[in-house]
Design a protein around this motif. Structure first.
Motif, PDB file in Angstrom:
ATOM      1  N   LEU A   9      39.615  42.357  38.091  1.00 39.51           N
ATOM      2  CA  LEU A   9      40.590  41.344  37.704  1.00 39.51           C
ATOM      3  C   LEU A   9      41.893  41.523  38.479  1.00 39.51           C
ATOM      4  N   SER A  10      42.366  42.752  38.599  1.00 41.19           N
ATOM      5  CA  SER A  10      43.595  43.010  39.356  1.00 41.19           C
ATOM      6  C   SER A  10      43.436  42.581  40.805  1.00 41.19           C
ATOM      7  N   ALA A  11      42.289  42.887  41.400  1.00 37.49           N
ATOM      8  CA  ALA A  11      42.026  42.485  42.786  1.00 37.49           C
ATOM      9  C   ALA A  11      41.938  40.963  42.914  1.00 37.49           C
ATOM     10  N   ALA A  12      41.290  40.314  41.947  1.00 37.74           N
ATOM     11  CA  ALA A  12      41.164  38.851  41.981  1.00 37.74           C
ATOM     12  C   ALA A  12      42.527  38.181  41.838  1.00 37.74           C
ATOM     13  N   PHE A  13      43.384  38.743  40.982  1.00 37.26           N
ATOM     14  CA  PHE A  13      44.722  38.182  40.815  1.00 37.26           C
ATOM     15  C   PHE A  13      45.514  38.281  42.119  1.00 37.26           C
ATOM     16  N   ALA A  14      45.520  39.454  42.730  1.00 41.45           N
ATOM     17  CA  ALA A  14      46.241  39.626  43.998  1.00 41.45           C
ATOM     18  C   ALA A  14      45.686  38.677  45.053  1.00 41.45           C
ATOM     19  N   HIS A  15      44.375  38.563  45.122  1.00 38.68           N
ATOM     20  CA  HIS A  15      43.752  37.671  46.108  1.00 38.68           C
ATOM     21  C   HIS A  15      44.180  36.221  45.880  1.00 38.68           C
ATOM     22  N   ALA A  16      44.180  35.772  44.632  1.00 44.70           N
ATOM     23  CA  ALA A  16      44.551  34.379  44.332  1.00 44.70           C
ATOM     24  C   ALA A  16      46.005  34.108  44.715  1.00 44.70           C
ATOM     25  N   ILE A  17      46.920  35.015  44.370  1.00 43.22           N
ATOM     26  CA  ILE A  17      48.327  34.812  44.717  1.00 43.22           C
ATOM     27  C   ILE A  17      48.510  34.841  46.228  1.00 43.22           C
ATOM     28  N   ASN A  18      47.878  35.789  46.901  1.00 45.02           N
ATOM     29  CA  ASN A  18      48.017  35.881  48.354  1.00 45.02           C
ATOM     30  C   ASN A  18      47.405  34.682  49.068  1.00 45.02           C
ATOM     31  N   ALA A  19      46.424  34.031  48.433  1.00 45.67           N
ATOM     32  CA  ALA A  19      45.820  32.807  48.972  1.00 45.67           C
ATOM     33  C   ALA A  19      46.611  31.570  48.554  1.00 45.67           C
ATOM     34  N   ARG A  20      47.709  31.777  47.781  1.00 43.65           N
ATOM     35  CA  ARG A  20      48.581  30.702  47.286  1.00 43.65           C
ATOM     36  C   ARG A  20      47.841  29.754  46.352  1.00 43.65           C
ATOM     37  N   ASP A  21      46.871  30.292  45.598  1.00 45.42           N
ATOM     38  CA  ASP A  21      46.039  29.516  44.678  1.00 45.42           C
ATOM     39  C   ASP A  21      46.445  29.829  43.230  1.00 45.42           C
ATOM     40  N   VAL A  22      47.500  29.167  42.768  1.00 46.69           N
ATOM     41  CA  VAL A  22      48.020  29.409  41.429  1.00 46.69           C
ATOM     42  C   VAL A  22      46.985  29.047  40.367  1.00 46.69           C
ATOM     43  N   GLU A  23      46.224  27.989  40.564  1.00 44.19           N
ATOM     44  CA  GLU A  23      45.214  27.595  39.579  1.00 44.19           C
ATOM     45  C   GLU A  23      44.173  28.691  39.393  1.00 44.19           C
ATOM     46  N   ALA A  24      43.720  29.294  40.489  1.00 41.40           N
ATOM     47  CA  ALA A  24      42.753  30.394  40.388  1.00 41.40           C
ATOM     48  C   ALA A  24      43.382  31.588  39.678  1.00 41.40           C
ATOM     49  N   ALA A  25      44.649  31.865  39.956  1.00 40.89           N
ATOM     50  CA  ALA A  25      45.343  32.978  39.292  1.00 40.89           C
ATOM     51  C   ALA A  25      45.486  32.707  37.793  1.00 40.89           C
ATOM     52  N   LEU A  26      45.779  31.466  37.420  1.00 42.67           N
ATOM     53  CA  LEU A  26      45.940  31.122  36.001  1.00 42.67           C
ATOM     54  C   LEU A  26      44.650  31.272  35.208  1.00 42.67           C
ATOM     55  N   GLU A  27      43.521  31.064  35.851  1.00 48.49           N
ATOM     56  CA  GLU A  27      42.233  31.210  35.178  1.00 48.49           C
ATOM     57  C   GLU A  27      41.984  32.644  34.723  1.00 48.49           C
ATOM     58  N   LEU A  28      42.760  33.579  35.243  1.00 50.74           N
ATOM     59  CA  LEU A  28      42.578  34.992  34.936  1.00 50.74           C
ATOM     60  C   LEU A  28      43.383  35.452  33.723  1.00 50.74           C
ATOM     61  N   TRP A  29      44.076  34.531  33.065  1.00 46.58           N
ATOM     62  CA  TRP A  29      44.921  34.846  31.913  1.00 46.58           C
ATOM     63  C   TRP A  29      44.328  34.239  30.651  1.00 46.58           C
ATOM     64  N   ILE A  30      44.552  34.904  29.498  1.00 40.08           N
ATOM     65  CA  ILE A  30      44.172  34.281  28.233  1.00 40.08           C
ATOM     66  C   ILE A  30      45.191  33.187  27.912  1.00 40.08           C
ATOM     67  N   GLU A  31      44.831  32.304  27.045  1.00 37.46           N
ATOM     68  CA  GLU A  31      45.654  31.125  26.749  1.00 37.46           C
ATOM     69  C   GLU A  31      47.052  31.471  26.253  1.00 37.46           C
ATOM     70  N   ASP A  32      47.183  32.479  25.419  1.00 38.02           N
ATOM     71  CA  ASP A  32      48.500  32.820  24.857  1.00 38.02           C
ATOM     72  C   ASP A  32      49.050  34.127  25.439  1.00 38.02           C
ATOM     73  N   ALA A  33      48.783  34.354  26.709  1.00 34.57           N
ATOM     74  CA  ALA A  33      49.216  35.571  27.407  1.00 34.57           C
ATOM     75  C   ALA A  33      50.739  35.662  27.480  1.00 34.57           C
ATOM     76  N   ALA A  34      51.205  36.854  27.846  1.00 34.41           N
ATOM     77  CA  ALA A  34      52.646  37.074  27.944  1.00 34.41           C
ATOM     78  C   ALA A  34      52.964  37.964  29.143  1.00 34.41           C
ATOM     79  N   ILE A  35      54.130  37.718  29.735  1.00 29.20           N
ATOM     80  CA  ILE A  35      54.705  38.575  30.767  1.00 29.20           C
ATOM     81  C   ILE A  35      56.012  39.123  30.198  1.00 29.20           C
ATOM     82  N   LEU A  36      56.167  40.452  30.266  1.00 29.75           N
ATOM     83  CA  LEU A  36      57.401  41.076  29.805  1.00 29.75           C
ATOM     84  C   LEU A  36      58.356  41.223  30.983  1.00 29.75           C
ATOM     85  N   ARG A  37      59.529  40.655  30.836  1.00 32.01           N
ATOM     86  CA  ARG A  37      60.542  40.758  31.887  1.00 32.01           C
ATOM     87  C   ARG A  37      61.260  42.100  31.767  1.00 32.01           C
TER      88      ARG A  37
END
Length: 126
Positions: A9-37
């Motif tokens: 999953l970590s590798a797929a996320f990095a690959h999606a962002i580096n490919a500029r594919d936000v939709e593919a990156a979003l598919e890797l998150w649960i619906e109510d996910a969170a990012i801590l700033r």
């Protein structure tokens, strides 16, 4: 895009962002996910996470994720590691930024792992 393990999953996320594919990156998150700033505030839900991921892509950031420790129990896993962002700033100057990250993953009924909570700059101070 899907992942059969937290490391994949970590590798797929990095690959999606580096490919500029936000939709593919979003598919890797649960619906109510969170990012801590770093300030302890939480970015929650797909719309807010999409905004954060678009900012990464729009700023030309490249992402590298290195998982150094992984602890799992059933359908939940906790990973620590290093997040490296690199690219060029608005003036064309190259930059590299590293942080110690903490990520919680969960495995869904489809047996695929997804991001649940991401603290890319580590846990905020109390």
């Amino acid at each position: 895009m899907s992942a059969s393990s937290p490391e994949a999953l970590s590798a797929a996320f990095a690959h999606a962002i580096n490919a500029r594919d936000v939709e593919a990156a979003l598919e890797l998150w649960i619906e109510d996910a969170a990012i801590l700033r770093p300030d302890g505030q939480t970015v929650r839900g797909m719309d807010a996470i999409a905004t954060a991921l678009h900012a990464l892509v729009d700023n030309g950031a490249n992402v590298k994720v290195e998982v150094s420790q992984l602890f799992s129990a059933g359908d939940v896993a906790l990973a620590t590691g290093t997040l490296t962002l690199s690219g060029s700033d608005a003036h064309g100057n190259p930059y590299t930024q590293q942080s110690r990250s903490v990520v919680i993953y969960c495995r869904g009924q489809d047996d695929r792992w997804r991001l649940a909570i991401d603290a890319p700059w580590g846990l905020p101070s109390p």
